[in-house]
Design a protein around this motif. Sequence first.
Motif, PDB file in Angstrom:
ATOM      1  N   PRO A 197      48.704  31.460   5.712  1.00  0.00           N
ATOM      2  CA  PRO A 197      50.004  31.999   6.136  1.00  0.00           C
ATOM      3  C   PRO A 197      51.187  31.260   5.517  1.00  0.00           C
ATOM      4  O   PRO A 197      52.226  31.865   5.242  1.00  0.00           O
ATOM      5  CB  PRO A 197      49.982  31.818   7.661  1.00  0.00           C
ATOM      6  CG  PRO A 197      48.541  31.721   8.015  1.00  0.00           C
ATOM      7  CD  PRO A 197      47.890  31.048   6.859  1.00  0.00           C
ATOM      8  N   VAL A 198      51.034  29.959   5.296  1.00  0.00           N
ATOM      9  CA  VAL A 198      52.112  29.194   4.685  1.00  0.00           C
ATOM     10  C   VAL A 198      52.316  29.632   3.242  1.00  0.00           C
ATOM     11  O   VAL A 198      53.437  29.873   2.783  1.00  0.00           O
ATOM     12  CB  VAL A 198      51.808  27.682   4.757  1.00  0.00           C
ATOM     13  CG1 VAL A 198      52.897  26.880   4.035  1.00  0.00           C
ATOM     14  CG2 VAL A 198      51.696  27.227   6.202  1.00  0.00           C
ATOM     15  N   LEU A 199      51.217  29.753   2.505  1.00  0.00           N
ATOM     16  CA  LEU A 199      51.293  30.112   1.092  1.00  0.00           C
ATOM     17  C   LEU A 199      51.653  31.581   0.889  1.00  0.00           C
ATOM     18  O   LEU A 199      52.056  31.981  -0.211  1.00  0.00           O
ATOM     19  CB  LEU A 199      49.969  29.805   0.399  1.00  0.00           C
ATOM     20  CG  LEU A 199      49.586  28.318   0.354  1.00  0.00           C
ATOM     21  CD1 LEU A 199      48.187  28.144  -0.233  1.00  0.00           C
ATOM     22  CD2 LEU A 199      50.602  27.530  -0.448  1.00  0.00           C
ATOM     23  N   ALA A 200      51.519  32.386   1.938  1.00  0.00           N
ATOM     24  CA  ALA A 200      51.896  33.795   1.821  1.00  0.00           C
ATOM     25  C   ALA A 200      53.400  33.975   1.766  1.00  0.00           C
ATOM     26  O   ALA A 200      53.887  35.022   1.336  1.00  0.00           O
ATOM     27  CB  ALA A 200      51.327  34.589   3.002  1.00  0.00           C
ATOM     28  N   ARG A 205      51.861  26.525  -4.184  1.00  0.00           N
ATOM     29  CA  ARG A 205      50.766  25.597  -3.883  1.00  0.00           C
ATOM     30  C   ARG A 205      51.177  24.140  -4.087  1.00  0.00           C
ATOM     31  O   ARG A 205      50.858  23.272  -3.264  1.00  0.00           O
ATOM     32  CB  ARG A 205      49.566  25.910  -4.776  1.00  0.00           C
ATOM     33  CG  ARG A 205      48.920  27.246  -4.513  1.00  0.00           C
ATOM     34  CD  ARG A 205      47.660  27.398  -5.327  1.00  0.00           C
ATOM     35  NE  ARG A 205      47.085  28.731  -5.189  1.00  0.00           N
ATOM     36  CZ  ARG A 205      45.909  29.082  -5.681  1.00  0.00           C
ATOM     37  NH1 ARG A 205      45.208  28.205  -6.385  1.00  0.00           N
ATOM     38  NH2 ARG A 205      45.447  30.304  -5.500  1.00  0.00           N
ATOM     39  N   LEU A 206      51.874  23.889  -5.197  1.00  0.00           N
ATOM     40  CA  LEU A 206      52.235  22.505  -5.485  1.00  0.00           C
ATOM     41  C   LEU A 206      53.229  21.974  -4.461  1.00  0.00           C
ATOM     42  O   LEU A 206      53.154  20.811  -4.052  1.00  0.00           O
ATOM     43  CB  LEU A 206      52.801  22.394  -6.902  1.00  0.00           C
ATOM     44  CG  LEU A 206      51.848  22.761  -8.040  1.00  0.00           C
ATOM     45  CD1 LEU A 206      52.483  22.438  -9.386  1.00  0.00           C
ATOM     46  CD2 LEU A 206      50.515  22.026  -7.904  1.00  0.00           C
ATOM     47  N   ARG A 207      54.145  22.811  -4.053  1.00  0.00           N
ATOM     48  CA  ARG A 207      55.112  22.388  -3.040  1.00  0.00           C
ATOM     49  C   ARG A 207      54.423  22.128  -1.712  1.00  0.00           C
ATOM     50  O   ARG A 207      54.745  21.179  -0.996  1.00  0.00           O
ATOM     51  CB  ARG A 207      56.179  23.473  -2.896  1.00  0.00           C
ATOM     52  CG  ARG A 207      57.321  23.106  -1.968  1.00  0.00           C
ATOM     53  CD  ARG A 207      58.332  24.229  -1.972  1.00  0.00           C
ATOM     54  NE  ARG A 207      59.208  24.172  -0.824  1.00  0.00           N
ATOM     55  CZ  ARG A 207      59.927  25.183  -0.375  1.00  0.00           C
ATOM     56  NH1 ARG A 207      59.845  26.355  -1.001  1.00  0.00           N
ATOM     57  NH2 ARG A 207      60.704  25.056   0.673  1.00  0.00           N
ATOM     58  N   TRP A 208      53.479  22.993  -1.369  1.00  0.00           N
ATOM     59  CA  TRP A 208      52.709  22.799  -0.136  1.00  0.00           C
ATOM     60  C   TRP A 208      51.912  21.504  -0.188  1.00  0.00           C
ATOM     61  O   TRP A 208      51.929  20.704   0.757  1.00  0.00           O
ATOM     62  CB  TRP A 208      51.783  24.001   0.061  1.00  0.00           C
ATOM     63  CG  TRP A 208      50.725  23.816   1.102  1.00  0.00           C
ATOM     64  CD1 TRP A 208      50.892  23.761   2.448  1.00  0.00           C
ATOM     65  CD2 TRP A 208      49.313  23.655   0.873  1.00  0.00           C
ATOM     66  NE1 TRP A 208      49.689  23.576   3.078  1.00  0.00           N
ATOM     67  CE2 TRP A 208      48.708  23.518   2.143  1.00  0.00           C
ATOM     68  CE3 TRP A 208      48.517  23.635  -0.275  1.00  0.00           C
ATOM     69  CZ2 TRP A 208      47.324  23.340   2.282  1.00  0.00           C
ATOM     70  CZ3 TRP A 208      47.152  23.468  -0.136  1.00  0.00           C
ATOM     71  CH2 TRP A 208      46.565  23.322   1.130  1.00  0.00           C
ATOM     72  N   ALA A 209      51.217  21.283  -1.306  1.00  0.00           N
ATOM     73  CA  ALA A 209      50.417  20.071  -1.442  1.00  0.00           C
ATOM     74  C   ALA A 209      51.292  18.826  -1.485  1.00  0.00           C
ATOM     75  O   ALA A 209      50.923  17.774  -0.950  1.00  0.00           O
ATOM     76  CB  ALA A 209      49.556  20.145  -2.702  1.00  0.00           C
ATOM     77  N   ALA A 210      52.466  18.936  -2.110  1.00  0.00           N
ATOM     78  CA  ALA A 210      53.337  17.771  -2.250  1.00  0.00           C
ATOM     79  C   ALA A 210      53.754  17.210  -0.904  1.00  0.00           C
ATOM     80  O   ALA A 210      53.906  15.989  -0.748  1.00  0.00           O
ATOM     81  CB  ALA A 210      54.577  18.137  -3.067  1.00  0.00           C
TER      82      ALA A 210
END
Length: 534
Positions: free
Chosen positions: A387-390, A395-400
């Motif tokens: 849901p976050v990546l939707a 992806r990189l911002r989420w992982a960061a």
Amino acid sequence: MSAPAFAARPASSRQLAGTGTLLRFALRRDRVMIPVWVGVNALMVLSMPNTLEGLYGTPAERADLAGRMAANSSLRAMVGPVLGDSLGALTAWRVGVYAGALAAVVGLLVVVRHTRDEEESGRQELVASGMVGRRASLTAALLAAAVANGVLALLVTAGLAGQGAAGALAFGLGIAGVGMVFATTAAIVAQLTESARLARGLTAAALGSAFVLRAAGDSATDDGSSPLTWASPLGWLTNLRAFAGERWWVLGLFAGAVLVQGAVAYALAGRRDLGMSFLPSRPGPAAGRLGSAGALAWRLQRGGVLGWSTGFLLAGLVYGAMAEGAADLVGDNEGTREIFRRMGGQSGLTDAFLAAMAGVLGLVAALYVVASVLRLHGEETSGRAEPVLAGAVGRLRWAAGHLAVAFGGTVLLMLLAGAGLALGHGEQVGPLLAACLVQVPAVWVIGGVAVLLYGLAPGAATGAWGVAGAVLLIGWVGPALDVPRAVLDLSPFGHLPKLPGGDMEWSPVLVLTALAAALVAAGLAGLRRRDMTT
């Protein structure tokens, strides 16, 4: 099995239907974690008799050590009282508390993973839709923990049998007993909370409280007779008196605690709905306050950071206070002095001890960074990342966001450890902060390995625990066994300057930092290109 046949079973049998299959599945999932941690624990214990024999080869030297430890309350608080002067008794003294604590950690991780983790991810609902009993998952989790602790007990008993069969059996069963006590504690907590993360944290807090109770009791008496020692399962292991006139009846305390806590966990499991808990989570605010992926990562991991930070500060305080007492531990024994030199450098004994303790804290910080990085893997496999990546989050911002907590948290932990060492020791604030911060690049390398595995091969991401365990084993046991320098150099910690007391060398620090950055970059590149949840 057909549905009518399942329904015709007695109620008690239906409650456990499918336990064998779930147990095999649990052991398959933990085929890396359990062998690694059981192996590390067993090697730590089994390496100690030869090490002690090389350091204290005569009965007179061992008796002198026992006398010095009886007079040092701070060292008793850390490792417990010396109850005998044989090699077996000294082994139980030196590693018993920590072997029991490691067994407890494995037990709680296994049980929470196969109970609350499964419910939180939704997989347990899918499993329960089949012909699986209500208490089968809990039983399989406890049996998996029992297998891990049983193998550890067998290895310890067989490996120490040469020091005395009765003492080896008592010591092995005692360590396994500690592991199972906290496995059943985790089983209870998993029924009370909706969050696997909270269940692990609360059980770890119970383990920490047990360590503090034992430490307070052992610092007050030199024979383990304090009521505070008896109030802790780790204290029961001391009072089992392996290799020092075994008290076999103490094993009944372990068995009784396991049976009572297991019964409570089973009763609670039968009185709640799947996915629910007796302590429901509080609802969040009506208006969201998380404006970025980094804020979400911090919200998810702040409890863990707080717990680790508190532990590192307290550990620093204790190790700093012990520094002046290092001379009591070493005495005139040149072999022990040499171990501290290998761990902490060629400076004076106090500086070498402080440098060695900074290195130990760095090794433990490697466990934090792996756990924090692998939170990405948990978010992905549980479906919460989707849901976050939707939304408008790459992806990189989420992982960061998670990596900032993992790698930045490492700096915070080592700063607090250095502050604790300085406060406990009463001096050398700057040098001790530097001694702890210089460990950070090596910790980052281990974190970089975890990022690489997660990004390129998420199915093998948990192998990062094996890497961390191997590094911990090399750093903890290697100097005592005088292993070749080539083996010590396999660990990134083996290349760091020994501070305080040694000369600062920037080359290995910069190289390790660059290596960590390269590993993280490669892992993120893999994450960006691969399919999620594959």
